[in-house]
Design an enzyme around this catalytic site. Sequence first.
Site, short mmCIF file in Angstrom:
data_model
loop_
_atom_site.label_atom_id
_atom_site.label_comp_id
_atom_site.label_asym_id
_atom_site.label_seq_id
_atom_site.Cartn_x
_atom_site.Cartn_y
_atom_site.Cartn_z
N HIS A 1 53.39 51.07 55.42
CA HIS A 1 53.77 49.76 54.57
C HIS A 1 54.58 48.68 55.42
CE1 HIS A 1 55.86 47.62 50.95
NE2 HIS A 1 54.82 48.05 50.69
N PHE A 2 53.88 47.97 56.28
CA PHE A 2 52.48 48.09 56.61
C PHE A 2 52.56 47.93 57.93
CE2 PHE A 2 52.90 45.56 52.70
CZ PHE A 2 52.14 46.21 51.94
#
Length: 145
Positions: free
Chosen positions: A49-50
């Site tokens: 994420h991410f």
Amino acid sequence: MIIDITEIMDWIPHRYPFLLVDRVLKIDPNKSITGIKNVTVNEPQFTGHFPARPVMPGVLMVEAMAQLAAILVAKSLGSTKNKEVFLMTIENAKFRRIVQPGDTMHIHAVIDQQRANVWKFSSTVTVEGEIATESKFTAMIKDKT
């Protein structure tokens, strides 16, 4: 009154990687609490994420707010050793700023209402003086079974 991570672990059951409050900076039992979470790149949520641009998930910011509120409940009651604090509702959660590794989340929670075993809170997360997240939520305190 400053509460460090060791004492925080005496007051709430959360542990790494899900303990999301590093320090309590100020507490006024039965009223409000302020704490911090230092966001670091080596936290497990950032692997997905991410990967190209790590962003603190909004749900984890709300969880940090709830954990800080649980510390406030414990300190207000004097102990929660034989009790459990459960999140019941989240209302009007707003995410206004990206939080990323290197940021320090300043978390503040205020008791809006307390009736019997139901507590209502307003909470904010700020980073560098800007509101990142704000929400209202309700928690229930139950005896451990």
